[in-house]
Design a protein around this motif. Structure first.
Motif, mmCIF file in Angstrom:
data_model
loop_
_atom_site.group_PDB
_atom_site.id
_atom_site.type_symbol
_atom_site.label_atom_id
_atom_site.label_comp_id
_atom_site.label_asym_id
_atom_site.label_seq_id
_atom_site.Cartn_x
_atom_site.Cartn_y
_atom_site.Cartn_z
ATOM 1 N N ASP A 92 7.501 -10.090 3.982
ATOM 2 C CA ASP A 92 8.114 -9.129 3.073
ATOM 3 C C ASP A 92 7.835 -9.508 1.622
ATOM 4 N N MET A 93 8.535 -10.498 1.105
ATOM 5 C CA MET A 93 8.355 -11.057 -0.240
ATOM 6 C C MET A 93 8.827 -10.148 -1.368
ATOM 7 N N ARG A 94 9.496 -9.053 -1.079
ATOM 8 C CA ARG A 94 10.020 -8.217 -2.154
ATOM 9 C C ARG A 94 11.301 -8.826 -2.724
ATOM 10 N N MET A 95 11.363 -8.999 -4.021
ATOM 11 C CA MET A 95 12.598 -9.444 -4.648
ATOM 12 C C MET A 95 13.643 -8.332 -4.605
ATOM 13 N N ASP A 96 13.193 -7.106 -4.718
ATOM 14 C CA ASP A 96 14.077 -5.947 -4.581
ATOM 15 C C ASP A 96 13.717 -5.262 -3.272
ATOM 16 N N ARG A 97 14.546 -5.453 -2.263
ATOM 17 C CA ARG A 97 14.225 -4.915 -0.941
ATOM 18 C C ARG A 97 14.524 -3.430 -0.811
ATOM 19 N N THR A 98 14.918 -2.797 -1.907
ATOM 20 C CA THR A 98 15.184 -1.360 -1.855
ATOM 21 C C THR A 98 13.955 -0.531 -2.202
ATOM 22 N N ARG A 99 12.878 -1.176 -2.642
ATOM 23 C CA ARG A 99 11.709 -0.397 -3.054
ATOM 24 C C ARG A 99 10.464 -1.267 -3.041
ATOM 25 N N GLY A 100 9.298 -0.580 -3.064
ATOM 26 C CA GLY A 100 8.028 -1.287 -3.198
ATOM 27 C C GLY A 100 7.383 -1.663 -1.886
ATOM 28 N N ARG A 101 6.096 -2.019 -1.966
ATOM 29 C CA ARG A 101 5.339 -2.428 -0.789
ATOM 30 C C ARG A 101 5.670 -3.863 -0.416
ATOM 31 N N THR A 102 5.514 -4.179 0.847
ATOM 32 C CA THR A 102 5.750 -5.537 1.338
ATOM 33 C C THR A 102 4.441 -6.323 1.320
ATOM 34 N N ALA A 103 4.562 -7.638 1.513
ATOM 35 C CA ALA A 103 3.379 -8.474 1.607
ATOM 36 C C ALA A 103 2.537 -8.088 2.823
ATOM 37 N N ALA A 104 3.197 -7.660 3.908
ATOM 38 C CA ALA A 104 2.454 -7.222 5.094
ATOM 39 C C ALA A 104 1.581 -6.017 4.770
ATOM 40 N N GLU A 105 2.088 -5.096 3.971
ATOM 41 C CA GLU A 105 1.301 -3.924 3.594
ATOM 42 C C GLU A 105 0.105 -4.320 2.732
ATOM 43 N N ALA A 113 -1.225 -23.145 2.230
ATOM 44 C CA ALA A 113 -0.842 -21.737 2.079
ATOM 45 C C ALA A 113 -0.067 -21.485 0.795
ATOM 46 N N LYS A 114 0.287 -22.514 0.058
ATOM 47 C CA LYS A 114 1.137 -22.358 -1.116
ATOM 48 C C LYS A 114 0.562 -21.366 -2.118
ATOM 49 N N ARG A 115 -0.704 -21.496 -2.453
ATOM 50 C CA ARG A 115 -1.312 -20.635 -3.472
ATOM 51 C C ARG A 115 -1.441 -19.194 -2.986
ATOM 52 N N THR A 116 -1.729 -19.011 -1.696
ATOM 53 C CA THR A 116 -1.814 -17.658 -1.135
ATOM 54 C C THR A 116 -0.464 -16.967 -1.178
ATOM 55 N N PHE A 117 0.588 -17.668 -0.805
ATOM 56 C CA PHE A 117 1.923 -17.074 -0.827
ATOM 57 C C PHE A 117 2.346 -16.751 -2.258
ATOM 58 N N GLN A 118 2.016 -17.627 -3.198
ATOM 59 C CA GLN A 118 2.331 -17.345 -4.601
ATOM 60 C C GLN A 118 1.621 -16.081 -5.062
ATOM 61 N N ALA A 119 0.345 -15.969 -4.740
ATOM 62 C CA ALA A 119 -0.436 -14.810 -5.181
ATOM 63 C C ALA A 119 0.111 -13.516 -4.601
ATOM 64 N N LEU A 120 0.442 -13.526 -3.327
ATOM 65 C CA LEU A 120 0.979 -12.319 -2.701
ATOM 66 C C LEU A 120 2.335 -11.945 -3.286
ATOM 67 N N ARG A 121 3.166 -12.937 -3.548
ATOM 68 C CA ARG A 121 4.483 -12.662 -4.134
ATOM 69 C C ARG A 121 4.341 -12.016 -5.509
ATOM 70 N N ILE A 122 3.416 -12.530 -6.310
ATOM 71 C CA ILE A 122 3.202 -11.971 -7.649
ATOM 72 C C ILE A 122 2.697 -10.539 -7.553
ATOM 73 N N GLU A 123 1.799 -10.273 -6.623
ATOM 74 C CA GLU A 123 1.271 -8.919 -6.445
ATOM 75 C C GLU A 123 2.354 -7.971 -5.944
ATOM 76 N N VAL A 124 3.099 -8.379 -4.944
ATOM 77 C CA VAL A 124 4.130 -7.523 -4.360
ATOM 78 C C VAL A 124 5.167 -7.118 -5.408
ATOM 79 N N ASN A 125 5.547 -8.056 -6.263
ATOM 80 C CA ASN A 125 6.616 -7.799 -7.226
ATOM 81 C C ASN A 125 6.120 -7.431 -8.619
ATOM 82 N N GLY A 126 4.792 -7.362 -8.782
ATOM 83 C CA GLY A 126 4.244 -7.007 -10.085
ATOM 84 C C GLY A 126 4.712 -7.944 -11.185
ATOM 85 N N GLU A 127 4.824 -9.227 -10.870
ATOM 86 C CA GLU A 127 5.492 -10.163 -11.768
ATOM 87 C C GLU A 127 4.804 -10.346 -13.111
ATOM 88 N N LEU A 128 3.491 -10.540 -13.109
ATOM 89 C CA LEU A 128 2.827 -10.824 -14.379
ATOM 90 C C LEU A 128 2.789 -9.599 -15.284
#
Length: 326
Positions: free
Chosen positions: A137-150, A215-230
């Motif tokens: 999943d990796m969404r910080m806001d689980r009410t909206r947005g795409r998941t890491a699986a998507e 897997a640390k860097r991959t999980f970080q990258a996906l989390r940033i993408e999923v949540n649009g962090e940068l």
């Protein structure tokens, strides 16, 4: 009970708490004629916010978080402060809209504590951690947005490689992206364990033995993408600086080099003297609008990282507005 003990209740240890309080205190203590306003733009479990409210009895808190679970927990924690605390479900790049809606023209101190909160990491079903088997999943806001699986099952290989390279600084980005595409053709990638195992087998064997979980860097990258962090961070910090009056202060806790680089660049630009070198005297419009309060990025003490290992990657920067925006 001092503020450190007070904020460490409920098993949550705020990062670099004492130094954050020290940096922000002058901005709120100097306010006269009205109650000072503190904006905690990444409220999380409310540890920093609680400590600020306890230390400054006149302080009004505005707390933002995109995670509804975090907001519910913080609301319970901050309930003793009653009407002094206003909590909003919002991403930090929505600061101008939130302040406008609340009728708050300026905030005197702002804190950004970036990255993933401890509950998000510790709750397996959130899908942030490679140490648990959970839905991706990796969404910080689980009410909206795409998941890491998507993302991993829908993005082309080139886009996956770009994300891993840019957001995870992963040197084996292409190998991992290709492995993801091959694996998802067999069956959709939908769990953290499958993805972590895939990354481990995709990189060279010699690399797996050093540097922690591969897997640390991959999980970080996906989390940033999923949540649009940068992208959100590039909008949020200038917005927060724009809400500060003269004497107002901002503090930023970043946990990876990408966030810290943006922070450094924005604060440095605001603190720069842009007077053309051929002018004999500085012009007011070219004078710095901010001064830096930290020399580079400050790090947590060895004692803190021993008691709170998640503080180990923290980098703290702060600035103060010294001139009105033109």
């Amino acid at each position: 009970m001092d503020v450190g003990d007070h904020a460490a209740e409920a098993g949550h240890i705020p990062v670099m708490l004492g130094r954050v309080l020290e940096l922000l205190a002058p901005a709120v203590d100097a306010v006269t004629g009205r109650d000072p306003v503190y904006l905690d733009a990444t409220l999380g479990m409310g540890g920093h916010a609680e400590a600020m409210l306890a230390a400054h009895p006149r302080l009004r808190l505005i707390g933002l978080d995109r995670d509804t679970t975090a907001l519910e927990r913080s609301a319970r924690r901050l309930a003793p402060y009653g009407g002094r605390a206003t909590l909003e479900h919002a991403v930090y790049d929505e600061i101008p809209a939130v302040l406008g809606r609340l009728g708050v023209p300026v905030v005197d101190a702002v804190l950004f504590d970036l990255g993933v909160s401890s509950p998000q990491l510790d709750e397996a079903d959130r899908g942030f951690a490679y140490s648990y088997d959970a839905p991706l999943d990796m969404r910080m806001d689980r009410t909206r947005g795409r998941t890491a699986a998507e993302v991993v099952n829908g993005y082309p290989a080139a886009d996956l490689a770009r994300i891993l390279r840019e957001y995870g600084e992963e040197r084996f980005a292409q190998r991992i992206a290709s492995a993801i595409v091959r694996e998802r053709e067999r069956a959709p990638l939908d769990s953290t364990r499958r993805l972590a195992d895939l990354v481990r087998t995709a990189i060279p064997a010699a690399t797996r033995r050093t540097g922690g979980n591969p897997a640390k860097r991959t999980f970080q990258a996906l989390r940033i993408e999923v949540n649009g962090e940068l992208d959100a961070w590039r909008r949020a910090l200038p917005a927060a600086l724009g809400a500060l009056p003269v004497g107002g202060r901002v503090a930023v806790l970043a946990y990876h080099s990408l966030e810290d680089r943006v922070t450094k660049q924005v604060l440095a630009a605001q603190a720069a003297d842009t007077t053309p070198p051929d002018l004999p005297v500085p012009l007011p419009e070219h004078e710095p609008r901010f001064r830096l309060l930290t020399r580079g990025a400050e790090l947590p003490s060895d004692e803190e990282t021993t008691t709170n290992p998640r503080a180990g990657s923290a980098r703290l920067r702060a600035g103060e507005r010294v001139r009105e925006a033109t």
